[in-house]
Design a protein around this motif. Sequence first.
Motif, PDB file in Angstrom:
ATOM      1  N   UNK A   1       0.831  -1.206   0.000  1.00 31.52           N
ATOM      2  CA  UNK A   1       0.000   0.000   0.000  1.00 31.52           C
ATOM      3  C   UNK A   1       0.865   1.254   0.000  1.00 31.52           C
ATOM      4  N   UNK A   2       0.507   2.196  -0.843  1.00 35.29           N
ATOM      5  CA  UNK A   2       1.196   3.489  -0.877  1.00 35.29           C
ATOM      6  C   UNK A   2       0.177   4.612  -0.699  1.00 35.29           C
ATOM      7  N   UNK A   3       0.580   5.640   0.051  1.00 28.37           N
ATOM      8  CA  UNK A   3      -0.287   6.793   0.319  1.00 28.37           C
ATOM      9  C   UNK A   3       0.002   7.907  -0.688  1.00 28.37           C
ATOM     10  N   UNK A   4      -1.001   8.294  -1.458  1.00 28.47           N
ATOM     11  CA  UNK A   4      -0.784   9.405  -2.411  1.00 28.47           C
ATOM     12  C   UNK A   4      -1.233  10.750  -1.840  1.00 28.47           C
ATOM     13  N   UNK A   5      -1.564  10.776  -0.569  1.00 28.09           N
ATOM     14  CA  UNK A   5      -1.893  12.022   0.148  1.00 28.09           C
ATOM     15  C   UNK A   5      -3.055  12.802  -0.498  1.00 28.09           C
ATOM     16  N   UNK A   6      -3.980  12.111  -1.147  1.00 28.67           N
ATOM     17  CA  UNK A   6      -5.134  12.743  -1.812  1.00 28.67           C
ATOM     18  C   UNK A   6      -4.695  13.715  -2.906  1.00 28.67           C
ATOM     19  N   UNK A   7      -3.595  13.407  -3.580  1.00 24.14           N
ATOM     20  CA  UNK A   7      -3.015  14.336  -4.549  1.00 24.14           C
ATOM     21  C   UNK A   7      -2.684  13.627  -5.873  1.00 24.14           C
ATOM     22  N   UNK A   8      -3.181  14.142  -7.008  1.00 31.68           N
ATOM     23  CA  UNK A   8      -2.969  13.459  -8.294  1.00 31.68           C
ATOM     24  C   UNK A   8      -1.488  13.289  -8.680  1.00 31.68           C
ATOM     25  N   UNK A   9      -0.669  14.302  -8.424  1.00 33.41           N
ATOM     26  CA  UNK A   9       0.761  14.207  -8.769  1.00 33.41           C
ATOM     27  C   UNK A   9       1.428  13.099  -7.945  1.00 33.41           C
ATOM     28  N   UNK A  10       1.087  13.042  -6.664  1.00 34.42           N
ATOM     29  CA  UNK A  10       1.611  11.982  -5.798  1.00 34.42           C
ATOM     30  C   UNK A  10       1.137  10.613  -6.292  1.00 34.42           C
ATOM     31  N   UNK A  11      -0.084  10.557  -6.815  1.00 34.86           N
ATOM     32  CA  UNK A  11      -0.608   9.285  -7.334  1.00 34.86           C
ATOM     33  C   UNK A  11       0.287   8.789  -8.470  1.00 34.86           C
ATOM     34  N   UNK A  12       0.662   9.675  -9.395  1.00 34.07           N
ATOM     35  CA  UNK A  12       1.575   9.305 -10.491  1.00 34.07           C
ATOM     36  C   UNK A  12       2.905   8.822  -9.931  1.00 34.07           C
ATOM     37  N   UNK A  13       3.429   9.563  -8.964  1.00 32.79           N
ATOM     38  CA  UNK A  13       4.733   9.200  -8.387  1.00 32.79           C
ATOM     39  C   UNK A  13       4.695   7.824  -7.736  1.00 32.79           C
ATOM     40  N   UNK A  14       3.640   7.567  -6.981  1.00 32.48           N
ATOM     41  CA  UNK A  14       3.545   6.293  -6.254  1.00 32.48           C
ATOM     42  C   UNK A  14       3.386   5.125  -7.218  1.00 32.48           C
ATOM     43  N   UNK A  15       2.630   5.338  -8.281  1.00 28.85           N
ATOM     44  CA  UNK A  15       2.446   4.267  -9.265  1.00 28.85           C
ATOM     45  C   UNK A  15       3.784   3.938  -9.927  1.00 28.85           C
ATOM     46  N   UNK A  16       4.528   4.964 -10.293  1.00 26.43           N
ATOM     47  CA  UNK A  16       5.834   4.743 -10.921  1.00 26.43           C
ATOM     48  C   UNK A  16       6.781   4.009  -9.970  1.00 26.43           C
ATOM     49  N   UNK A  17       6.716   4.393  -8.703  1.00 30.69           N
ATOM     50  CA  UNK A  17       7.557   3.752  -7.680  1.00 30.69           C
ATOM     51  C   UNK A  17       7.184   2.277  -7.500  1.00 30.69           C
ATOM     52  N   UNK A  18       5.910   1.996  -7.462  1.00 34.64           N
ATOM     53  CA  UNK A  18       5.463   0.601  -7.306  1.00 34.64           C
ATOM     54  C   UNK A  18       5.896  -0.249  -8.504  1.00 34.64           C
ATOM     55  N   UNK A  19       5.895   0.354  -9.676  1.00 36.76           N
ATOM     56  CA  UNK A  19       6.278  -0.382 -10.884  1.00 36.76           C
ATOM     57  C   UNK A  19       7.806  -0.554 -10.946  1.00 36.76           C
ATOM     58  N   UNK A  20       8.522   0.543 -10.820  1.00 39.72           N
ATOM     59  CA  UNK A  20       9.980   0.495 -11.022  1.00 39.72           C
ATOM     60  C   UNK A  20      10.749  -0.083  -9.848  1.00 39.72           C
TER      61      UNK A  20
END
Length: 367
Positions: A62-81
């Motif tokens: 589980x990753x927290x994107x802090x209710x923020x769209x930019x953080x959502x992109x960052x977390x998805x990239x982190x989970x993938x890479x």
Amino acid sequence: GKKDGGGAGPEPASNEWKVGAYLSLSGAETQFGKDTQEGTELAVEEINAKGGVKGKKVRVLFEDDKSNPQEASNKVLQLINRDKVVALLGEVASSRSKAGGIVANKNKIPMISPSSTNPDVTKVGPFVFRVCFTDDVQGQMGARFVKNKLNKSKVAVLYASDDLYSSGLANEFKNEAKKLGMTIVAEKSFLKSETNFTTYLNEIKSAEPEAIYAPVYYNAMVPIARQAKAAGIPGNMFVGGDGWHSDSLVNDAGEEMEGAYFTNHFSPDMPSPNSQAFVKRYVEKYKREPSALAAQGYDSAMLLFDAMGRAKGDTPEAIRDAIAETKSFQGATGAITIDAERNAEKPIVIVQIKGKKFTYFDTVTAK
Ligand code: PHE
């Protein structure tokens, strides 16, 4: 570099499946993320108790994107890479699912949103799916409900102009309302940052609507309901969408909203054996009733695990293809079929707020 921790465990063990989940575990819509996480964790517990998928245990990071769209992109990239997940679950809010979905699709990792309803979300590309209905259908059913069940034709609309979900659903409602010959007597929009709605509410009141459609998230609906009461607008004039469904709404404004209706994915008292079995297990684990978000979180995870089991290989591409082929999956929220646009075909539940509780009212289908 795995120094920052943030949900990453030890090196990937080949004897387990790694799935990434990105959610709003802090920030404005924390309740969305927490409820969804609980439903997802129940699914993981159940699948692993049955031996996992194809003999391998499932682990969800589980990753927290802090209710923020930019953080959502960052977390998805982190989970993938960094974490090398084979699939992704998330998000709730359409704005963040769209942002995360773009990254997932580009990297060819399948993603299932539990409850993002804006049509744009899955249009991102072939790797992005959802297990909920879309807002073109939800807006349509909302308008039909007001016209045909409540017998009201003069309506006002109140929404957040800078939110993808809210503005999209308001539009779908208006389109259908016009087709049904209803009149929009007032239309007011605000920015997500606003907290005082009194001026809008007074303007709405003087337009004398019979109902007010407010497709906003629970965190905006609480002050709207309280200020409406102060302005002399009864709570049962409001009609909303799935974004209302959070305990906070009934805890903080249940009294003000007595009698109001909204379209939703699920209600803990809905008369379906599958739903009731889920509610029972959820209550055992968490000692409270599941929200629609928890049920959608559970279904998104279970449908993914089912697809992983059916997939012709263990690769993200093979899992994607298996998700796309899903037919009549028996979920906690109902039977789910994934259509050619990667959306879920399923009925809509109408919920009423009664005695500070969400109460099942009806199930409706688009056709
Ligand atoms: N459907 C909302 C969106 O797309 C999210 C949501 C679902 C909120 C269910 C609450 C309950 O943004």
